[in-house]
Design a protein around this motif. Structure first.
Motif, PDB file in Angstrom:
ATOM      1  N   GLU A  91     101.259 -19.769 137.719  1.00 50.33           N
ATOM      2  CA  GLU A  91      99.830 -20.625 137.860  1.00 50.33           C
ATOM      3  C   GLU A  91      98.557 -19.717 137.333  1.00 50.33           C
ATOM      4  O   GLU A  91      97.894 -20.395 136.658  1.00 50.33           O
ATOM      5  CB  GLU A  91      99.762 -20.839 139.454  1.00 50.33           C
ATOM      6  CG  GLU A  91      98.612 -21.840 139.570  1.00 50.33           C
ATOM      7  CD  GLU A  91      98.671 -22.348 140.976  1.00 50.33           C
ATOM      8  OE1 GLU A  91      98.282 -23.513 141.231  1.00 50.33           O
ATOM      9  OE2 GLU A  91      99.109 -21.543 141.929  1.00 50.33           O
ATOM     10  N   LYS A  92      98.718 -18.433 137.534  1.00 49.57           N
ATOM     11  CA  LYS A  92      97.351 -17.615 136.916  1.00 49.57           C
ATOM     12  C   LYS A  92      97.481 -17.620 135.383  1.00 49.57           C
ATOM     13  O   LYS A  92      96.432 -17.496 134.882  1.00 49.57           O
ATOM     14  CB  LYS A  92      97.750 -16.227 137.706  1.00 49.57           C
ATOM     15  CG  LYS A  92      97.368 -16.026 138.882  1.00 49.57           C
ATOM     16  CD  LYS A  92      97.588 -14.680 139.361  1.00 49.57           C
ATOM     17  CE  LYS A  92      97.282 -14.530 140.838  1.00 49.57           C
ATOM     18  NZ  LYS A  92      97.750 -13.446 141.487  1.00 49.57           N
ATOM     19  N   PHE A  94      98.567 -20.130 133.629  1.00 50.58           N
ATOM     20  CA  PHE A  94      98.332 -21.378 133.069  1.00 50.58           C
ATOM     21  C   PHE A  94      97.537 -22.084 134.047  1.00 50.58           C
ATOM     22  O   PHE A  94      97.744 -23.006 134.762  1.00 50.58           O
ATOM     23  CB  PHE A  94      99.449 -22.110 132.698  1.00 50.58           C
ATOM     24  CG  PHE A  94     100.465 -21.715 131.744  1.00 50.58           C
ATOM     25  CD1 PHE A  94     100.332 -21.882 130.373  1.00 50.58           C
ATOM     26  CD2 PHE A  94     101.455 -20.783 132.222  1.00 50.58           C
ATOM     27  CE1 PHE A  94     101.232 -21.432 129.427  1.00 50.58           C
ATOM     28  CE2 PHE A  94     102.279 -20.054 131.265  1.00 50.58           C
ATOM     29  CZ  PHE A  94     102.066 -20.553 130.016  1.00 50.58           C
ATOM     30  N   PRO A  95      96.315 -21.537 134.085  1.00 52.74           N
ATOM     31  CA  PRO A  95      95.082 -21.989 134.994  1.00 52.74           C
ATOM     32  C   PRO A  95      94.957 -23.542 134.779  1.00 52.74           C
ATOM     33  O   PRO A  95      94.569 -24.277 135.769  1.00 52.74           O
ATOM     34  CB  PRO A  95      93.895 -21.292 134.930  1.00 52.74           C
ATOM     35  CG  PRO A  95      93.893 -20.768 133.442  1.00 52.74           C
ATOM     36  CD  PRO A  95      95.342 -20.596 133.203  1.00 52.74           C
ATOM     37  N   ASP A  96      95.098 -24.163 133.677  1.00 56.09           N
ATOM     38  CA  ASP A  96      94.516 -25.784 133.532  1.00 56.09           C
ATOM     39  C   ASP A  96      95.701 -26.539 133.993  1.00 56.09           C
ATOM     40  O   ASP A  96      95.440 -27.758 134.114  1.00 56.09           O
ATOM     41  CB  ASP A  96      94.412 -25.979 131.922  1.00 56.09           C
ATOM     42  CG  ASP A  96      93.122 -25.142 131.455  1.00 56.09           C
ATOM     43  OD1 ASP A  96      92.430 -24.973 132.340  1.00 56.09           O
ATOM     44  OD2 ASP A  96      92.995 -24.896 130.282  1.00 56.09           O
ATOM     45  N   LEU A  97      96.932 -26.014 134.286  1.00 55.49           N
ATOM     46  CA  LEU A  97      97.942 -26.780 134.867  1.00 55.49           C
ATOM     47  C   LEU A  97      97.962 -27.036 136.323  1.00 55.49           C
ATOM     48  O   LEU A  97      97.417 -26.359 136.998  1.00 55.49           O
ATOM     49  CB  LEU A  97      99.363 -26.453 134.578  1.00 55.49           C
ATOM     50  CG  LEU A  97      99.699 -26.121 133.134  1.00 55.49           C
ATOM     51  CD1 LEU A  97     101.076 -25.628 133.013  1.00 55.49           C
ATOM     52  CD2 LEU A  97      99.767 -27.640 132.369  1.00 55.49           C
ATOM     53  N   SER A  98      98.320 -28.247 136.799  1.00 50.06           N
ATOM     54  CA  SER A  98      98.496 -28.525 138.424  1.00 50.06           C
ATOM     55  C   SER A  98      99.463 -27.842 139.002  1.00 50.06           C
ATOM     56  O   SER A  98     100.248 -27.285 138.384  1.00 50.06           O
ATOM     57  CB  SER A  98      98.268 -29.920 138.796  1.00 50.06           C
ATOM     58  OG  SER A  98      99.748 -30.359 138.350  1.00 50.06           O
ATOM     59  N   GLU A 101     102.489 -29.176 138.236  1.00 52.31           N
ATOM     60  CA  GLU A 101     102.962 -29.085 136.821  1.00 52.31           C
ATOM     61  C   GLU A 101     103.741 -27.582 136.673  1.00 52.31           C
ATOM     62  O   GLU A 101     104.401 -27.594 135.981  1.00 52.31           O
ATOM     63  CB  GLU A 101     101.935 -29.190 135.908  1.00 52.31           C
ATOM     64  CG  GLU A 101     101.516 -30.854 135.738  1.00 52.31           C
ATOM     65  CD  GLU A 101     100.054 -30.902 134.903  1.00 52.31           C
ATOM     66  OE1 GLU A 101     100.097 -31.880 134.048  1.00 52.31           O
ATOM     67  OE2 GLU A 101      99.233 -30.026 135.231  1.00 52.31           O
TER      68      GLU A 101
END
Length: 139
Positions: A91-92, A94-98, A101
């Protein structure tokens, strides 16, 4: 186990008194190594290829640990914490993904690696790529 590792008989039991403590130590060590891969700047397809080639044994070990976790509640709790930390790490990256996701991404990559390790012939797309990856893992 000691003889397989080339260690004197009794070495493993000296450091790990129980099977559970050995599993826990293996899980934590694999976590450290695996997370360093995920923290790199390598693209995810490269990390996936590495999992099927030079890191094959590590990922097979984790697959075995996860299967053992279905029978061992303490190990399952530890592996759940590791998986959650892995999701947080992705998650860190790819910060633009929910969050959903990210979880789906981790599930897809985990599934692709598991299939690549166990039944690579099942991949229809790019069969030559799988053969190339397998040969890298054997060298």
């Amino acid at each position: 186990m000691d003889s397989e590792a080339g260690e004197p008989i009794g070495t493993t039991s000296r450091y790990f008194r129980t099977r559970d403590s050995l599993f826990s130590a293996v899980a934590q060590r694999v976590r450290e190594i695996h997370f360093s891969d995920l923290e790199s700047d390598a693209p995810l397809p490269v990390i996936e290829d590495m999992a099927l080639a030079q890191n094959r044994l590590r990922h097979l070990a984790m697959a075995e640990l996860f299967l053992e976790g279905t029978r061992n509640p303490d190990l399952r709790r530890e592996l759940t914490a590791i998986r959650r930390a892995q999701i947080d790490l992705v998650e860190k990256r790819f910060p633009d993904l929910s969050r959903i996701e990210i979880e789906n991404l981790v599930c897809v990559i985990t599934g692709r690696v598991f299939i690549g390790l166990t039944t690579p012939e099942a991949f229809i797309v790019e069969p030559n790529r799988m053969e190339s990856i397998e040969s890298q893992g054997k060298s």
